[in-house]
Enzyme design. Sequence first.
Site, mmCIF file in Angstrom:
data_model
loop_
_atom_site.group_PDB
_atom_site.id
_atom_site.type_symbol
_atom_site.label_atom_id
_atom_site.label_comp_id
_atom_site.label_asym_id
_atom_site.label_seq_id
_atom_site.Cartn_x
_atom_site.Cartn_y
_atom_site.Cartn_z
ATOM 1 N N SER A 44 0.960 -1.250 -0.052
ATOM 2 C CA SER A 44 0.068 0.007 -0.050
ATOM 3 C C SER A 44 0.891 1.380 -0.032
ATOM 4 O O SER A 44 1.719 1.380 0.931
ATOM 5 C CB SER A 44 -1.170 -0.185 1.319
ATOM 6 O OG SER A 44 -1.828 -1.321 1.025
ATOM 7 N N ASP A 113 -4.648 5.713 2.317
ATOM 8 C CA ASP A 113 -4.688 4.729 1.395
ATOM 9 C C ASP A 113 -4.710 5.285 -0.008
ATOM 10 O O ASP A 113 -4.384 4.670 -1.226
ATOM 11 C CB ASP A 113 -5.662 3.869 1.539
ATOM 12 C CG ASP A 113 -5.415 2.246 1.196
ATOM 13 O OD1 ASP A 113 -4.155 2.128 0.662
ATOM 14 O OD2 ASP A 113 -6.136 1.626 1.167
ATOM 15 N N TRP A 171 -11.417 1.639 -6.346
ATOM 16 C CA TRP A 171 -10.719 2.267 -5.199
ATOM 17 C C TRP A 171 -11.005 3.687 -4.988
ATOM 18 O O TRP A 171 -10.345 4.362 -4.058
ATOM 19 C CB TRP A 171 -9.197 2.235 -5.748
ATOM 20 C CG TRP A 171 -8.764 2.449 -7.053
ATOM 21 C CD1 TRP A 171 -8.839 1.504 -8.243
ATOM 22 C CD2 TRP A 171 -8.958 3.819 -7.880
ATOM 23 N NE1 TRP A 171 -8.716 2.102 -9.513
ATOM 24 C CE2 TRP A 171 -8.855 3.583 -9.180
ATOM 25 C CE3 TRP A 171 -9.184 5.041 -7.358
ATOM 26 C CZ2 TRP A 171 -8.636 4.743 -10.155
ATOM 27 C CZ3 TRP A 171 -8.828 6.228 -8.278
ATOM 28 C CH2 TRP A 171 -8.709 5.770 -9.515
ATOM 29 N N ASN A 172 -11.910 4.246 -5.934
ATOM 30 C CA ASN A 172 -12.045 5.620 -5.673
ATOM 31 C C ASN A 172 -13.047 6.230 -4.525
ATOM 32 O O ASN A 172 -12.740 7.441 -4.407
ATOM 33 C CB ASN A 172 -12.564 6.078 -7.028
ATOM 34 C CG ASN A 172 -13.905 5.770 -7.584
ATOM 35 O OD1 ASN A 172 -14.442 4.520 -7.178
ATOM 36 N ND2 ASN A 172 -14.705 6.599 -8.045
ATOM 37 N N LYS A 195 -14.682 -8.102 -2.054
ATOM 38 C CA LYS A 195 -13.312 -8.052 -3.014
ATOM 39 C C LYS A 195 -12.895 -6.853 -2.904
ATOM 40 O O LYS A 195 -13.450 -6.080 -3.971
ATOM 41 C CB LYS A 195 -13.725 -8.839 -4.144
ATOM 42 C CG LYS A 195 -12.179 -9.625 -4.509
ATOM 43 C CD LYS A 195 -11.212 -8.565 -4.382
ATOM 44 C CE LYS A 195 -11.074 -7.877 -6.131
ATOM 45 N NZ LYS A 195 -9.984 -6.802 -6.334
ATOM 46 N N PRO A 196 -12.251 -6.041 -2.051
ATOM 47 C CA PRO A 196 -12.151 -4.593 -2.387
ATOM 48 C C PRO A 196 -11.072 -4.602 -3.235
ATOM 49 O O PRO A 196 -10.066 -5.595 -3.737
ATOM 50 C CB PRO A 196 -11.521 -4.335 -0.740
ATOM 51 C CG PRO A 196 -10.820 -5.588 -0.156
ATOM 52 C CD PRO A 196 -11.701 -6.657 -0.783
ATOM 53 N N THR A 252 -14.429 -4.258 -17.415
ATOM 54 C CA THR A 252 -14.346 -5.628 -16.438
ATOM 55 C C THR A 252 -15.923 -6.118 -16.295
ATOM 56 O O THR A 252 -16.254 -7.065 -16.425
ATOM 57 C CB THR A 252 -14.030 -5.070 -15.161
ATOM 58 O OG1 THR A 252 -12.808 -4.442 -15.239
ATOM 59 C CG2 THR A 252 -13.874 -6.244 -14.202
ATOM 60 N N LEU A 264 -26.315 -18.094 -15.347
ATOM 61 C CA LEU A 264 -27.619 -17.512 -14.953
ATOM 62 C C LEU A 264 -27.798 -16.825 -13.583
ATOM 63 O O LEU A 264 -28.840 -16.997 -12.801
ATOM 64 C CB LEU A 264 -28.832 -18.672 -15.059
ATOM 65 C CG LEU A 264 -28.880 -19.184 -16.614
ATOM 66 C CD1 LEU A 264 -30.135 -20.152 -16.557
ATOM 67 C CD2 LEU A 264 -29.215 -18.101 -17.489
ATOM 68 N N GLU A 270 -22.307 -1.225 -11.757
ATOM 69 C CA GLU A 270 -22.268 0.226 -11.634
ATOM 70 C C GLU A 270 -20.882 0.650 -12.446
ATOM 71 O O GLU A 270 -19.790 0.343 -11.946
ATOM 72 C CB GLU A 270 -22.301 0.664 -10.436
ATOM 73 C CG GLU A 270 -23.591 0.452 -9.556
ATOM 74 C CD GLU A 270 -24.691 1.217 -10.099
ATOM 75 O OE1 GLU A 270 -24.590 2.070 -10.909
ATOM 76 O OE2 GLU A 270 -25.865 0.989 -9.673
ATOM 77 N N CYS A 304 -16.809 8.122 -11.077
ATOM 78 C CA CYS A 304 -17.696 7.859 -12.244
ATOM 79 C C CYS A 304 -18.518 8.854 -12.775
ATOM 80 O O CYS A 304 -18.647 8.968 -14.069
ATOM 81 C CB CYS A 304 -18.237 6.456 -11.927
ATOM 82 S SG CYS A 304 -19.298 6.769 -10.643
ATOM 83 N N GLY A 478 -23.940 0.647 -17.117
ATOM 84 C CA GLY A 478 -24.397 -0.290 -15.898
ATOM 85 C C GLY A 478 -25.651 -0.814 -16.149
ATOM 86 O O GLY A 478 -26.259 -0.823 -17.244
ATOM 87 N N GLU A 482 -28.810 0.745 -7.507
ATOM 88 C CA GLU A 482 -28.429 0.773 -6.310
ATOM 89 C C GLU A 482 -29.179 1.646 -5.505
ATOM 90 O O GLU A 482 -29.677 2.766 -6.254
ATOM 91 C CB GLU A 482 -27.077 0.807 -6.098
ATOM 92 C CG GLU A 482 -26.038 -0.358 -6.419
ATOM 93 C CD GLU A 482 -24.708 -0.196 -6.143
ATOM 94 O OE1 GLU A 482 -24.081 0.742 -6.155
ATOM 95 O OE2 GLU A 482 -24.218 -1.163 -5.473
#
Length: 512
Positions: A44, A113, A171-172, A195-196, A252, A264, A270, A304, A478, A482
């Site tokens: 890090s 971080d 990460w943003n 999963k960060p 991704t 399925l 997002e 984003c 997307g 959410e």
Amino acid sequence: MSLVANTPYASDLASQGIDTGIDLVDRICVAGRWEIGTGDLIESVDPATGHIFATLHGATPETVDTAVREGLSAATTSGWATMLPHERAAVLHRIGNAIDASRERIAALQTLDTGKTLAETRALASSAANTFRYMAAALETMDGALTTPRGPWMTMSTHRPMGVVGAITPWNSPIASDAQKLAPALAAGNAVVSKPPMWAPWVTLLLARLCEEAGLPRGVLSVLPGPGRSVGEALVRHPLVAKVSFTGGTTTGRHLAHVAADKLMPITLELGGKSPTIVFDDADIERALQGVLFGIFSSSGQSCIAGSRIFVHRSIADAFTDELVARAGRLRLGVGTDPATDVAPMIAAAHRDSVAAMVDDAVAAGARVRCGGAIPDDPRLAAGTYYPPTILTDVTNADTICRDEVFGPVAVVIPFDDEADVIAQANDTVYGLACGIWTEDYRRALRVGEAIHAGTVWVNTYKQFSISTPFTGLRDSGLGIEKGRDAVRQYADQKSFYLDLSDSPLAWGSPR
Ligand code: NAD
């Protein structure tokens, strides 16, 4: 303990009286056990200084399998999945309050971080706390439905937990993205495997500790940092993962949509954006200048929803651009801990360099740099991953710099002639995430806002959020929704019941 150095940044935090007693222990959370990972070493780096401030061994696909299987079992054996809604809501409330109580610590950790300003990381922590409490309230007040009978039955529809949900985040804005997924998924009674991102895993690990302390049953939440291509991929492909909520890049996301289709499995995506912000000639110019600047340059443009394509009515384009450029040039670059900083370092040198390369390519293709446009040579900033607010003109909406997401502090200004022209240009993109409209005419604002392909439209403001208002991306931005009251239902299976009330047995083929 693998805190490598008491970085200048960390001592800067301390000098401001901010608690840096951060538990940077080399452990990941595997179904309630804090273990040293057996996966890749994550180093890090403090974006302000380039120092490695901690190291962490990540998870592996085998860890994912353990976390998923044990999470599923923990949700059942602990009673989490079958708990009454108000009981689960009480835990979520306590998590929200625990986040609030640790706000300074979370903000300091996230600033260390990601490089972000403390003002921003404090706001993200508060937003995460509010998200947990809002989802608690949504859960407590979420009714099943007694549906209108169309035969001799009582008919009703109920919601059940799905099992294990995978939450994959970028990460943003770590803690806010985490909360938007974890709070509704946990509210619905699921186990969650998070999963960060490799570049910013620490806040999610701290959140897992807070969840534990707030009474979330052990094992229900796992936090598994590691590379997307192995750990993230294993999570999405796992046969026992019933749903994935992903925030990240469009490339991704598109790949994961294919993986989900094979299983399925429902997936919420997002993704990226290239959002237009439109300044009409009747706009309150002061309001527009401040909002447009904030919309693109806050978070160093690593957002984003950044308003990266600025369309200005031709009659005011020159004057507006001149003033925008002057103000962008006055924004102060500096460390995230300095309250005078407007634009903090970017997440990593590799990302900063990719932003610089995109600007260089645009200039080679004919764009004119009005401010910024090069990595700063100020010795005060030499150690950090800075890139200055950059405004480009003499481009058309067809140019690569106007089509591809930069994810940095780079805006283009494009003049337009009338409503039809700007609607056509604004919509000429693969994305559909957000839009800003600056006008004093609310009829025009609604008309144009309806015509723009975007999940969120801001009128005379930008980048403002409310957890009660649904968030969605259209087109390549997307899939799925959410936030909002119905967020909990996005993580639940719906089930319908027919209870027969007739006096006679079912007649063969009787139509109802
Ligand atoms: P990314 O797609 O590279 O990574 C996002 C996450 O996915 C990370 O945790 C990464 O490790 C993981 N990942 C990568 N490959 C994977 C795979 N094959 N399987 C499973 N997981 C995988 O994106 P990033 O660079 O971290 O984030 C920046 C992007 O996120 C930008 O495009 C931005 O617009 C987007 N974003 C969107 C929103 C939104 O709400 N629409 C919010 C924030 C960021």
